[in-house]
Structures are given as structure tokens and as C-alpha cells.
Design a protein around this motif. Structure first.
Motif, PDB file in Angstrom:
ATOM      1  N   VAL A  39     -49.864  -0.968 -24.018  1.00 12.40           N
ATOM      2  CA  VAL A  39     -48.534  -0.799 -24.947  1.00 12.40           C
ATOM      3  C   VAL A  39     -47.389  -0.381 -24.327  1.00 12.40           C
ATOM      4  O   VAL A  39     -46.547  -0.964 -24.434  1.00 12.40           O
ATOM      5  CB  VAL A  39     -48.934   0.071 -25.971  1.00 12.40           C
ATOM      6  N   GLU A  40     -47.454   0.496 -23.177  1.00 12.87           N
ATOM      7  CA  GLU A  40     -46.226   1.023 -22.484  1.00 12.87           C
ATOM      8  C   GLU A  40     -45.818  -0.119 -21.694  1.00 12.87           C
ATOM      9  O   GLU A  40     -44.440  -0.222 -21.623  1.00 12.87           O
ATOM     10  CB  GLU A  40     -46.644   2.235 -21.733  1.00 12.87           C
ATOM     11  N   ASN A  41     -46.596  -0.831 -21.014  1.00 10.64           N
ATOM     12  CA  ASN A  41     -46.181  -1.949 -20.180  1.00 10.64           C
ATOM     13  C   ASN A  41     -45.569  -3.137 -20.944  1.00 10.64           C
ATOM     14  O   ASN A  41     -44.513  -3.826 -20.750  1.00 10.64           O
ATOM     15  CB  ASN A  41     -47.226  -2.604 -19.437  1.00 10.64           C
ATOM     16  N   ALA A  42     -46.172  -3.379 -22.024  1.00 13.51           N
ATOM     17  CA  ALA A  42     -45.594  -4.512 -22.988  1.00 13.51           C
ATOM     18  C   ALA A  42     -44.110  -3.987 -23.574  1.00 13.51           C
ATOM     19  O   ALA A  42     -43.198  -5.112 -23.467  1.00 13.51           O
ATOM     20  CB  ALA A  42     -46.517  -4.751 -24.269  1.00 13.51           C
ATOM     21  N   ALA A  43     -43.917  -2.895 -24.069  1.00 15.68           N
ATOM     22  CA  ALA A  43     -42.576  -2.267 -24.245  1.00 15.68           C
ATOM     23  C   ALA A  43     -41.825  -2.543 -23.051  1.00 15.68           C
ATOM     24  O   ALA A  43     -40.619  -2.878 -23.439  1.00 15.68           O
ATOM     25  CB  ALA A  43     -42.969  -1.011 -25.039  1.00 15.68           C
ATOM     26  N   PHE A  44     -42.189  -2.239 -21.925  1.00 16.53           N
ATOM     27  CA  PHE A  44     -41.416  -2.142 -20.770  1.00 16.53           C
ATOM     28  C   PHE A  44     -40.951  -3.382 -20.728  1.00 16.53           C
ATOM     29  O   PHE A  44     -39.594  -3.692 -20.276  1.00 16.53           O
ATOM     30  CB  PHE A  44     -41.999  -1.709 -19.470  1.00 16.53           C
ATOM     31  N   LEU A  45     -41.617  -4.468 -20.527  1.00 15.25           N
ATOM     32  CA  LEU A  45     -41.251  -5.834 -20.349  1.00 15.25           C
ATOM     33  C   LEU A  45     -40.518  -6.611 -21.247  1.00 15.25           C
ATOM     34  O   LEU A  45     -39.435  -7.411 -21.169  1.00 15.25           O
ATOM     35  CB  LEU A  45     -42.610  -6.931 -20.101  1.00 15.25           C
ATOM     36  N   HIS A  46     -40.727  -6.263 -22.600  1.00 15.91           N
ATOM     37  CA  HIS A  46     -39.661  -6.548 -23.704  1.00 15.91           C
ATOM     38  C   HIS A  46     -38.337  -6.070 -23.599  1.00 15.91           C
ATOM     39  O   HIS A  46     -37.159  -6.538 -23.703  1.00 15.91           O
ATOM     40  CB  HIS A  46     -40.333  -6.193 -24.977  1.00 15.91           C
ATOM     41  N   ARG A  47     -38.233  -4.680 -23.211  1.00 18.10           N
ATOM     42  CA  ARG A  47     -36.845  -4.229 -22.967  1.00 18.10           C
ATOM     43  C   ARG A  47     -36.196  -4.706 -22.006  1.00 18.10           C
ATOM     44  O   ARG A  47     -34.897  -4.689 -21.947  1.00 18.10           O
ATOM     45  CB  ARG A  47     -37.111  -2.523 -22.864  1.00 18.10           C
ATOM     46  N   HIS A  48     -37.059  -4.976 -20.752  1.00 20.20           N
ATOM     47  CA  HIS A  48     -36.254  -5.300 -19.562  1.00 20.20           C
ATOM     48  C   HIS A  48     -36.506  -6.982 -19.378  1.00 20.20           C
ATOM     49  O   HIS A  48     -36.321  -7.404 -18.122  1.00 20.20           O
ATOM     50  CB  HIS A  48     -36.818  -4.616 -18.476  1.00 20.20           C
ATOM     51  N   ARG A  49     -36.319  -7.571 -20.574  1.00 18.71           N
ATOM     52  CA  ARG A  49     -36.767  -8.992 -20.353  1.00 18.71           C
ATOM     53  C   ARG A  49     -35.505  -9.788 -19.480  1.00 18.71           C
ATOM     54  O   ARG A  49     -35.565 -10.875 -19.348  1.00 18.71           O
ATOM     55  CB  ARG A  49     -37.163  -9.693 -21.413  1.00 18.71           C
ATOM     56  N   ARG A  50     -34.331  -9.374 -19.658  1.00 17.45           N
ATOM     57  CA  ARG A  50     -33.167  -9.870 -19.122  1.00 17.45           C
ATOM     58  C   ARG A  50     -32.865  -9.406 -17.867  1.00 17.45           C
ATOM     59  O   ARG A  50     -31.748  -9.578 -17.370  1.00 17.45           O
ATOM     60  CB  ARG A  50     -32.045  -9.824 -20.203  1.00 17.45           C
ATOM     61  N   ASP A  51     -33.452  -8.515 -17.085  1.00 17.03           N
ATOM     62  CA  ASP A  51     -33.281  -7.696 -16.022  1.00 17.03           C
ATOM     63  C   ASP A  51     -34.103  -8.008 -14.854  1.00 17.03           C
ATOM     64  O   ASP A  51     -35.456  -8.799 -15.014  1.00 17.03           O
ATOM     65  CB  ASP A  51     -33.468  -6.248 -16.169  1.00 17.03           C
ATOM     66  N   TRP A  52     -34.031  -7.822 -13.636  1.00 17.36           N
ATOM     67  CA  TRP A  52     -34.930  -8.065 -12.537  1.00 17.36           C
ATOM     68  C   TRP A  52     -36.041  -6.955 -12.662  1.00 17.36           C
ATOM     69  O   TRP A  52     -35.774  -5.939 -12.863  1.00 17.36           O
ATOM     70  CB  TRP A  52     -34.386  -7.896 -10.994  1.00 17.36           C
ATOM     71  N   VAL A  53     -37.261  -7.731 -12.358  1.00 18.02           N
ATOM     72  CA  VAL A  53     -38.464  -6.737 -12.878  1.00 18.02           C
ATOM     73  C   VAL A  53     -39.520  -6.896 -11.626  1.00 18.02           C
ATOM     74  O   VAL A  53     -39.726  -8.116 -11.032  1.00 18.02           O
ATOM     75  CB  VAL A  53     -39.456  -7.227 -14.017  1.00 18.02           C
ATOM     76  N   LEU A  54     -39.716  -5.636 -11.179  1.00 22.05           N
ATOM     77  CA  LEU A  54     -40.699  -5.600 -10.023  1.00 22.05           C
ATOM     78  C   LEU A  54     -42.127  -5.260 -10.402  1.00 22.05           C
ATOM     79  O   LEU A  54     -42.132  -4.017 -10.726  1.00 22.05           O
ATOM     80  CB  LEU A  54     -40.374  -4.607  -8.828  1.00 22.05           C
ATOM     81  N   ARG A  55     -42.889  -5.919 -10.038  1.00 21.86           N
ATOM     82  CA  ARG A  55     -44.508  -5.459 -10.364  1.00 21.86           C
ATOM     83  C   ARG A  55     -45.139  -5.130  -9.257  1.00 21.86           C
ATOM     84  O   ARG A  55     -45.133  -5.962  -8.121  1.00 21.86           O
ATOM     85  CB  ARG A  55     -45.184  -6.751 -11.023  1.00 21.86           C
ATOM     86  N   LEU A  56     -45.858  -4.236  -9.046  1.00 23.09           N
ATOM     87  CA  LEU A  56     -46.709  -3.555  -8.059  1.00 23.09           C
ATOM     88  C   LEU A  56     -48.020  -3.265  -8.446  1.00 23.09           C
ATOM     89  O   LEU A  56     -48.201  -2.589  -9.450  1.00 23.09           O
ATOM     90  CB  LEU A  56     -45.933  -2.426  -7.396  1.00 23.09           C
ATOM     91  N   SER A  57     -48.863  -3.322  -7.484  1.00 19.01           N
ATOM     92  CA  SER A  57     -50.402  -2.988  -7.580  1.00 19.01           C
ATOM     93  C   SER A  57     -50.739  -2.521  -6.229  1.00 19.01           C
ATOM     94  O   SER A  57     -50.613  -2.987  -5.201  1.00 19.01           O
ATOM     95  CB  SER A  57     -51.159  -4.303  -8.190  1.00 19.01           C
ATOM     96  N   GLU A  58     -51.975  -1.874  -6.435  1.00 17.02           N
ATOM     97  CA  GLU A  58     -52.824  -1.500  -5.141  1.00 17.02           C
ATOM     98  C   GLU A  58     -53.504  -2.773  -4.615  1.00 17.02           C
ATOM     99  O   GLU A  58     -53.668  -2.741  -3.326  1.00 17.02           O
ATOM    100  CB  GLU A  58     -53.801  -0.371  -5.281  1.00 17.02           C
TER     101      GLU A  58
END
Length: 665
Positions: free
Chosen positions: A214-233
């Protein structure tokens, strides 16, 4: 004894003594050694900071509906994002006796999924909409202690501070916003448990995983007009379920992050509150100009990057803003994020109200959801304008060029409703046409399907409708392959669906699927814009003649009337008065007899959401007053005769004029 205090049982008195010992002796009190340190610390806060009395047992506090709506409206967009996650979690735990709660940052339950058959018990325990679970009020509990500590935890049985809550087991996880502030708490709880606390370990992992989604979905909605960096181990999960999320402005500084990213970069950024505003180069060993090689399209194994100042390897995926500016140190560092603006209300929705406060609030919420895929449920008394509201939503949306198909589930005979809704192939059943027929669901493809009086849909068809909503496909009668459909579903009812769920007359899973967002329309007698409605109907644009004037005594009579038929009754009254008046003036004598009898129905005679018994009594009184003239009653209530007959059948009302026998209700 306080008026709402409860009498403690022996086990509760023993628990109170343990809490008192911790309050006096501190975290090392021997009697509390078996409780986690986080629980004992909460008990101390309850006594020394919140000034709660462990000897005073209190029932749960449920906020009034108006105050609950205030809490819900303050986080309306987030609630719609979170709802899918809540439904997915509930499907995993419902069979184990859990309910799912979502609270705001003040501990008030703003969304709820649970077995409505158990509603009285859930409400009494506080596992219900509007319950206040803040630690300052409820003491140590899943939600309140999660809010106080910011950590996921289980509060099991006698971990609770208030002895009233000893039977409960509550497992909670925090949901943070994109600036690191605690935004909500996700909780699953049981009314009772006979298992040790360790039995809740899996529940804790489920809640934490769902909270992160839920937190990630809200993040991606909020920043849908910004540069987004996704990181994983691990590279295998980078494009599927990234661990860490960052949003950057045009200068490469952090403007948002998820909770896991906040914790990952704490050693680099210092204090937890300072990740916002940090430059990219302080977090990762990569420059702005290099970000292009981390966009999708390149093999994920080739997108490795190191955390700044260490050897911690991560895998990076970059999504540019929709309108991007080349990354360059010379670029203007002013953030490109638009200033927040209030969502404008589309004209079709504006036209529904002349300034009624309650209706305007519903319209403002609807304006934010016109293009959302969320299913909507509209409730209100018969004739209160539910179909007008649904049409306005359709006309305000991107689907307005598509069809608006209205289906009155109460007006279609039960023997035909399946073929009418789902369609059929040629010769698929006795009486089927030689060419087959597209159902109304298929007719709504590309537009909006409005299901009026959804409470009257036969239970056997509710499972098929649930499949349509879940899979977005329909299987006509006689067909072996489903047909995909693209539609928005808006349902409406004047019935209390929650009561029907408890009685087993309406599917619980369908209720939750339809109730993505709930709108309740005010009855006409409570509206503040009655004069606006009257004048608008008098100035009917479909009539060529100039609108008549309304005399003062006629207008006063319209205000005195209780309007049991709501907007339909008002429309009929104005239409009648326009037809019979002389000299272009509507006088008192020109109004229908029901409006000039010199009495006003008390506003409490008809409740906005009547119980089944109240609904049956009202219908029975209307039929008796009309001497069992079903057509006359249907006209008064603004519904078809078929709908009225269906309601009579549902309530067990039989006319004494029928051959079927005497009155049974």
C-alpha cells in the motif's frame, strides 16, 4: 463508578495488578517479564504520559458518522489506493476469523473489512468503522502502540493495557507517506484467540507485506510526474517488487521515498528526517548524467550500483518524468512538481446542487473519482436522485462518449434477469430467440453500467456479477468462452445492504466489491436548496411557455411537505401545478391534495437508511391508505408496479384483494 465503566472478572483483576506493578516498578517488574519490552514500555506511557487508569475498564468509543466522514475525507485519495490491498489481505485471512482495519494517523478506523454477521460483537469490541484506537485513549493496543512506536507488532490477549481488550489479538503495521511521516496503520484482529502469541507470526508478516504494498502504491501515485528510482537487493525482483523507492526533482535531490529507503540510507543521510533534500550523489555512487543507462530496456544484471560510502550493492531501475528535462548540472534546480490545486467539479456534477452542504460534500468527493476504476455505491431514499448522480458521474468522466446503461434489478422478472444481464446464445434455453442476444453488461462495454436497486438482485446471480467485476468478462448463457468487457460499475440501493449481508440475503464479497466508494444522497426534506430545485423545475426547458410564478402560500406549502417520494414527488407536484394553474401563477389550490392537507410529515418518520421492518411498515401503511391500489402507490413512490410487487413479496405483504390469500405481514 463511572457511568460506562465495566465490572472486572478475576482474570481481569489479575491483569490490572500486573499493569500496576509495571507502572510502579518499571520495565523490570517480575510479574511482567513474559511480556515484550515494547508492551511494558507502552504500559508505562499509558500510566505516566496518557494518565490512563488501569482499573477503569471502558467500552470502545465509536465516532458519530459525521465525524468519521471528516476523518475519511481528509485521506480520501489514499483510501481508494489502499482499498485493493485491504481486499487482497482480507481474502487471505477472512476464513481464520480476522477483520481488517485501516486507521488514520490519529488512530481512527477509516476503513473496515469483516464478517458483517458478527457486526454487533465487532462494534462492541471496537473492531469497526469509526473506532478510536489511539494509545492515549485505548491504552496499549495494536494500532495505538504502532502509532506511538512506528513499528509493526502484535498485541496479544493480556498484552493490552485495558482489561476490556484481553480477549483480542491485534497485529498492526505502519504505513508511511513519501516524506517519512506515519500516515496510517493497517491492522488485522480477532475477537478471541486460544493460541499463544507465536501463532500470530505469520499474521505479522502478512500485514507488514501488505502495508509495504500500500505504501509503495501510494508513493508511485504521488510521484507519477517525477523521476522515480527503484532499487532492490536482488536483480530478479527489481522490476517485479522493488524494495526501495526514491523520487527526485530536476536537480537530482530527493523529494520522496518509501520507509525502507529511509532506513537503507540512514547511515548516509544521518538523522531519519533528513533524507528529503539529499543530493543523489550522497546516496549512490552514480552521477546524474549516468542515470540514463539504468532505464528499462537494459539487462537488469547490468544495472548494479553501490550505495555511497560503502560496498553495499544494489540494482537500480530509473523511470523518467513524463515531460523530462535532460539531466545536467546546469539545469535549473527549481523543482518541476506542480503546485497542488483543488480538483475542479465538472459541470454535470455541479448541476446537481443549488448549494446544499451535504450534497456538495458528496459531489466534491465524486469529482476526484470520475476517472477512477473503483466501483461506486450510491445510497439514499427512493427518488433521491441516485440515477441522476450516476449519470452525472458518467458524463463527467472519460467514458462519457460510451454508453450509459441503467438496469433496475427490481423491475426485471427473476426468470428473465439472468438473460437480460448476461445475454444468451441462440437456442440456449427454452424461449431463447433464434439469434441470441447481447446482455446489458455487454451493451455497457466502453461506458458505465448502472445497477439500480442492487439489493433486489437474486442471490444466485450475485456470484456471476462478482465474477464480472473481478475478471472484467461476462459469460452469456449457453456460451463456453467469456467475453471481455471494459466498463465502470455504479450500483445504487435504498436498502440497508449491511443488514442484508448479516441476514444472508446479500453476498458479503459482492458488497465489498461494489462498495469501493460510498456516496449517500440526502433526502429532499433535509436539503438546503429546495427553493433552487423548485425554481429549476418551474423553469422546465422542455416546455415552450414562460415559467409560471409561485405564490407565497404555495411556496410555503412546498416547504411544509415532508416529501416521502423525494425528487420524483417534487417533479410530479410541480408538473401537475404547471398544468392546472391559471394566469401563469401557481397558487395553493393548484398544488396536489397531498400538499395542501395542512400537515407536515415529521422528519423522523422516514430515516435515510430504514431497517427492513421500518421499510415494510411504511409500504404497508401506504398500501392501506390507497386501499390496496398498487398502481397509485407506485406512482406516489416513483417506482414501477413490478418494483412494488417485488418489494411486497420480499416483505411478505399480500393484498387482501388477491386470490392468493389474506395479508401475511
Amino acid at each position: 463508578m463511572p457511568p460506562h465503566a465495566l465490572v472486572a472478572a478475576p482474570s481481569q483483576r489479575a491483569h490490572i495488578a500486573t499493569v500496576m506493578q509495571v507502572a510502579d516498578a518499571g520495565l523490570t517488574a517480575p510479574a511482567a517479564a513474559r511480556h515484550d519490552a515494547i508492551i511494558r514500555a507502552s504500559w508505562q506511557r499509558c500510566v505516566h504520559e496518557h494518565r490512563l487508569d488501569p482499573t477503569r475498564m471502558q467500552e470502545a468509543v465509536i465516532l458519530p458518522q459525521a465525524r468519521l466522514r471528516e476523518h475519511q475525507e481528509q485521506m480520501d485519495a489514499f483510501l481508494h489506493i489502499a482499498r485493493h490491498g485491504l481486499e487482497a489481505l482480507y481474502q487471505q485471512v477472512a476464513g481464520l476469523g480476522y477483520v481488517v482495519l485501516l486507521t488514520d494517523a490519529r488512530g481512527v478506523t477509516v476503513d473496515f473489512l469483516g464478517d458483517l454477521v458478527l457486526e454487533p460483537s465487532l462494534r462492541k469490541a471496537g473492531l469497526y468503522l469509526g473506532a478510536d484506537w489511539s494509545e492515549a485513549h485505548a491504552g496499549t493496543c495494536g494500532v495505538g502502540t504502532c502509532l506511538s512506536t512506528g513499528e509493526a507488532l502484535t498485541v496479544h490477549l493480556d498484552d493490552h493495557f485495558d482489561a476490556t481488550h484481553i480477549p483480542l489479538t491485534c497485529t498492526s503495521a505502519p504505513v508511511y507517506d513519501t516524506r517519512g511521516q506515519l500516515n496510517a496503520v493497517l491492522d488485522i484482529s480477532q475477537l478471541s484467540s486460544h493460541q499463544p502469541k507465536e501463532s500470530q507470526h505469520l499474521a505479522l508478516q502478512l500485514v507488514k507485506a501488505c502495508a509495504q504494498q500500500v505504501e509503495n502504491a501510494a508513493f508511485l501515485h504521488r510521484h507519477r510526474r517525477d523521476w522515480v528510482l527503484r532499487l532492490s537487493e536482488a536483480p530478479q525482483f527489481l522490476d517485479v517488487s522493488p524494495d526501495y523507492l526514491l523520487a527526485l526533482d530536476s536537480s537530482g535531490r530527493v523529494i520522496g521515498h518509501n520507509r525502507r529507503a529511509q532506513r537503507l540510507f540512514e547511515p548516509v543521510s544521518g538523522a531519519m528526517s533528513t533524507l528529503i533534500g539529499q543530493p543523489l550523489g550522497r546516496l549512490l555512487d552514480v552521477s546524474l548524467g549516468e542515470l540514463g543507462r539504468f532505464m528499462t530496456g537494459r539487462a537488469v544484471e547490468q544495472r548494479a550500483v553501490l550505495r555511497a560510502g560503502g560496498r553495499h550493492r544494489l540494482f537500480l531501475s530509473v523511470t523518467p518524468a513524463p515531460v523530462s528535462t535532460p539531466w545536467s548540472p546546469a539545469v535549473d534546480t527549481t523543482p518541476r512538481r506542480p503546485l497542488p490545486v483543488e480538483q475542479p467539479v465538472p459541470p454535470p456534477l455541479q448541476a446537481l446542487s443549488g448549494g446544499d452542504t451535504a450534497l456538495d460534500r458528496q459531489i466534491a468527493r465524486a469529482a476526484r473519482l470520475v476517472n477512477s476504476p473503483v466501483s461506486l455505491l450510491v445510497t439514499g431514499e427512493t427518488g433521491s436522485g441516485k440515477e441522476f448522480f450516476a449519470k452525472a458521474l458518467h458524463q463527467s468522466s472519460q467514458r462519457r462518449a460510451g454508453p450509459f446503461v441503467a438496469v433496475n434489478c427490481a423491475a426485471i422478472p427473476e426468470t428473465l434477469i439472468e438473460s437480460e444481464l448476461f445475454g444468451h446464445l441462440a437456442g440456449s434455453f427454452s424461449g431463447a430467440g433464434p439469434r441470441g442476444k447481447r446482455g446489458l453488461i455487454q451493451e455497457a462495454d466502453g461506458g458505465t453500467l448502472f445497477l439500480d436497486e442492487i439489493g433486489d438482485m437474486p442471490r444466485g446471480l450475485q456470484a456471476r456479477l462478482l465474477r464480472v467485476l473481478a475478471e472484467r468478462e461476462v459469460l452469456p448463457i449457453g456460451a463456453t468462452r467469456p467475453v471481455p468487457v471494459n466498463l465502470r460499475v455504479i450500483a445504487a440501493t435504498h436498502c440497508p445492504l449491511e443488514a442484508m449481508v448479516r441476514e444472508g440475503r446479500f453476498r458479503e464479497d459482492l458488497y465489498y466489491r461494489l462498495n469501493g466508494a460510498l456516496f449517500t444522497l440526502p433526502p429532499l426534506r433535509e436539503r438546503e436548496d429546495l427553493d433552487w430545485l423548485i425554481d429549476r423545475l418551474l423553469a422546465d426547458a422542455t416546455r415552450p411557455a414562460a415559467p409560471p410564478r409561485l405564490s407565497a402560500d404555495a411556496r410555503a406549502a412546498l416547504h411544509r411537505h415532508g416529501w416521502p417520494g423525494n425528487l420524483r414527488e417534487l417533479h410530479n407536484a410541480i408538473d401537475y401545478a404547471r398544468t392546472v394553474c391559471n394566469d401563469d401563477v401557481v397558487r395553493l389550490d393548484d398544488l396536489p391534495d397531498a400538499l395542501t392537507a395542512g400537515r407536515r410529515e415529521p422528519s423522523v418518520a422516514v430515516t435515510p437508511v430504514p431497517t427492513p421492518d421500518e421499510d415494510a411498515d411504511r409500504l404497508l401503511q401506504a398500501l392501506r391508505a390507497a386501499r390496496w391500489n398498487v398502481s397509485a402507490v407506485a406512482r406516489t413512490l416513483g417506482c414501477s408496479r413490478m418494483t412494488l410487487y417485488r418489494r411486497m413479496k420480499r416483505f411478505g405483504i399480500a393484498s387482501p384483494l388477491d386470490d392468493a390469500g389474506p395479508l401475511t405481514h
